[in-house]
Design an enzyme around this catalytic site. Structure first.
Site, short mmCIF file in Angstrom:
data_model
loop_
_atom_site.label_atom_id
_atom_site.label_comp_id
_atom_site.label_asym_id
_atom_site.label_seq_id
_atom_site.Cartn_x
_atom_site.Cartn_y
_atom_site.Cartn_z
CB CYS A 1 -4.12 0.17 0.20
SG CYS A 1 -5.92 0.35 0.29
CB CYS B 1 -11.16 4.03 0.31
SG CYS B 1 -10.06 4.25 -1.12
CB SER C 1 7.56 -1.51 4.83
OG SER C 1 7.66 -2.16 6.08
NE ARG D 1 0.36 -3.86 -0.82
CZ ARG D 1 -0.39 -4.95 -0.79
NH1 ARG D 1 -1.51 -4.98 -0.10
NH2 ARG D 1 -0.01 -6.04 -1.45
CB THR E 1 10.91 -6.87 5.60
OG1 THR E 1 9.94 -5.83 5.49
CG2 THR E 1 11.75 -6.90 4.34
CB CYS F 1 -11.86 -1.60 -1.54
SG CYS F 1 -10.88 -2.04 -2.99
CB CYS G 1 -6.76 2.47 -6.93
SG CYS G 1 -6.39 0.92 -6.09
#
Length: 576
Positions: free
Chosen positions: A548, A519, A49, A313, A349, A551, A545
């Protein structure tokens, strides 16, 4: 294994729910068994974050004194600025024009959310929660009736993924069968676009309003000499490079941030709305380009400055109108699995924590109504007990400050579809005057994937090569994420059988292969077929990967099915 409450995901929402359940167990002198499963190899490993942290929810959970004593809150925000960038210059937006939700001084802190989650994980374990990192929830367990054509049935837990299966699908010597975890209530706290959560939303038809929209957050953490740090410095930017054409027309939604954290860290990143139209846009390269702006570059203009971490992310941007029905028989969606992020405030959050608390309170009340059914007492689930639905959780959220906060800015994100300047003006009017009381709604019923235009309608974007000092090629930066997957396992990124023709005949031919650009981990590439065939073949480098989930959102026709790899795989974030 049976529990009163099973929580899928060890992020802020899931851990807050677990802590609140155990707090209530102590307050009411009635124990409930609570378990948290997390796919990262440790709590916090998959948490990324910004993060300028609003402590409101956490203080409600733990109390002011406990929060004030936590060492993760050593950097209160001391300077807050908002810049509009042109290619070479910058303009600071006066504070009077900014929505109050964007003001951080005297209220919020610069933190590492991955480190905070580790603290919350320790707190949960101290209270008696069973916390199991390294276990991927690969399947939702449904009682009869919950199929694709039915909204009946209920959830009674999850199954973790089998481990020790080779690429060929055959068991290896290390093979272990996944476990079934059963619960009277299963709370899904997987974060944005969680695979189990999305399956549940589809099975029970929970999304009946607007489509959810997403942004892709890309972030680096830099280490600089302490004398360079301005502790508590917060700066957000709009404009170049994302919005550099006619500002009266629709432009990519997004912006960037720089946060200075004690003793010597700079958090820097960019969020790009995934409803952008041009398939040639490369979010990672836009982020690298942004760092070269004179106003941004100066923060890293020191010979000892070095990038130490990288990650990405997706985050929910749909807001109030995109929240699905939160409950179903046997469980509920909490945190970003539901989508409580406030994209105007650039925070989610605090709302995730609050949702975990409200869900925990609803679950405790219903699960203790008949003490004879409590698993903590009997050690097993009563098969005669009907599946419970936490309707009071949804009611509690609708009455909470979370919905009040999101309702005030409910139309702001969609307003940017009418143009960058119109969207900015509307957001200002909504925040200062309307505050959610407008009688109209800006609807969005198109997925982010459907927003992509054919390549022939768009201008190709040229990017400069990285210099290796301030800007980096993708694979070099990827190493800083600590990403690891066992190469000898079935790929967790799978082409949907009914959409197998899309990467063969549509993605490259119509959209110029956007998956090779959006990506942020270089997972997708097209290579020439052997034998000189003119067609190019899609290669999926699943080992790259970073989880996140981009895709599963932005692919043409959403042709990728994002499933979980073996537990413990993925990024290993430490300071994100």
């Amino acid at each position: 294994m049976a529990y009163d409450v099973l929580i899928v995901g060890g992020g802020p929402a899931g851990l807050s729910a677990a802590i609140r359940l155990k707090q209530l167990s102590i307050e009411k002198d009635q124990d409930l068994s609570v378990c948290v499963v997390e796919k990262g190899n440790e709590i916090g490993a998959h948490i990324l974050s910004g993060n300028v942290f609003d402590p409101r929810g956490l203080k409600e959970l733990l109390g002011d004194d406990v929060v004030n004593e936590m060492d993760v809150f050593d950097t209160p925000v001391s300077h807050d600025s908002f810049l509009f960038l042109s290619k070479e210059k910058s303009f600071e937006v006066p504070h009077l024009l900014l929505p109050s939700q964007l003001k951080n001084v005297g209220k919020n802190y610069i933190i590492s959310l991955s480190q905070l989650c580790r603290k919350l994980g320790e707190k949960a374990e101290d209270l008696g929660v069973e916390v199991y990192p390294g276990f991927s929830a690969s399947e939702v367990l449904y009682n009869s009736g919950a199929d694709e054509s039915s909204c009946s049935g209920s959830v009674y837990g999850i199954a973790t993924r089998d481990v020790g299966i080779g690429k060929d699908g055959a068991p290896k010597e290390t093979f272990e069968r996944g476990m079934e975890l059963h619960a009277r209530q299963t709370l899904f706290a997987e974060g944005a676009r969680g695979s189990c959560s999305e399956d549940i939303i589809k099975k029970f038809g929970l999304r009946t309003g607007n489509s959810q929209t997403y942004g892709l957050g890309i972030k680096e953490v830099w280490e600089v000499p302490e004398e360079v740090i301005q502790p508590g410095f917060v700066q957000h930017t709009l404009g170049w490079p994302l919005q550099q054409e006619s500002l009266m027309k629709r432009q990519p939604f997004g912006g960037s941030f720089i946060y200075h954290q004690k003793p010597n860290l700079i958090h820097v990143g960019m969020v790009v709305g995934l409803d952008y139209e041009n398939p040639y846009l490369n979010p990672y390269k836009e982020f690298q380009r942004w760092k070269t702006h004179p106003e941004i570059r100066k923060h890293f203009d020191h010979e000892k400055a070095q990038c130490i971490s990288y990650g990405a992310r997706v985050l929910n941007e749909g807001g109030y109108h995109s929240i699905p029905k939160l409950t179903f028989p046997g469980g509920a969606l909490i945190g970003c699995s539901a989508g409580f992020l406030n994209s105007i405030k650039i925070k989610g959050t605090h709302t995730a924590i609050k949702s975990g608390m409200v869900a925990a309170e609803a679950a405790f009340e219903q699960l203790t109504a008949d003490v004879s059914n409590i698993v903590a007492e009997s050690g097993e689930i009563n098969s005669e007990e009907p599946a419970l639905e936490l309707t009071s959780y949804e009611e509690g959220m609708e009455k909470s400050w979370v919905y009040e906060e999101l309702h005030q800015v409910r139309n702001c994100n969609a307003a940017f579809h009418y143009g960058f300047i119109p969207g900015l003006l509307y957001s200002g009017i909504a925040a200062h005057i309307l505050k959610g009381k407008e009688p109209w709604t800006f609807s969005n019923n198109r997925s982010d994937s459907d927003q992509t235009l054919a390549a022939e309608k768009c201008k190709e974007i040229q990017y400069e090569s990285p210099d290796g000092v301030l800007t980096f090629d993708l694979l070099t930066n990827l190493q800083r994420s600590g990403t690891y997957h066992d190469d000898d396992q079935p790929a967790h990124l799978r082409i949907k059988e009914n959409l197998a023709e899309v990467p063969k005949f549509t993605s490259m031919q119509t959209y110029a292969a956007p998956e090779t650009r959006f990506c942020p981990a270089g997972v997708y590439e097209y290579i020439e077929n052997e034998g000189g065939n003119a067609e190019e073949k899609l290669v999926i480098n699943a080992q790259n990967c970073v989880h996140c989930k981009c895709c599963s959102i932005k692919m043409p026709s959403e042709y990728i099915d994002w499933t979980v790899p073996e537990g413990g795989g993925g990024p290993q974030y430490q300071v994100m």
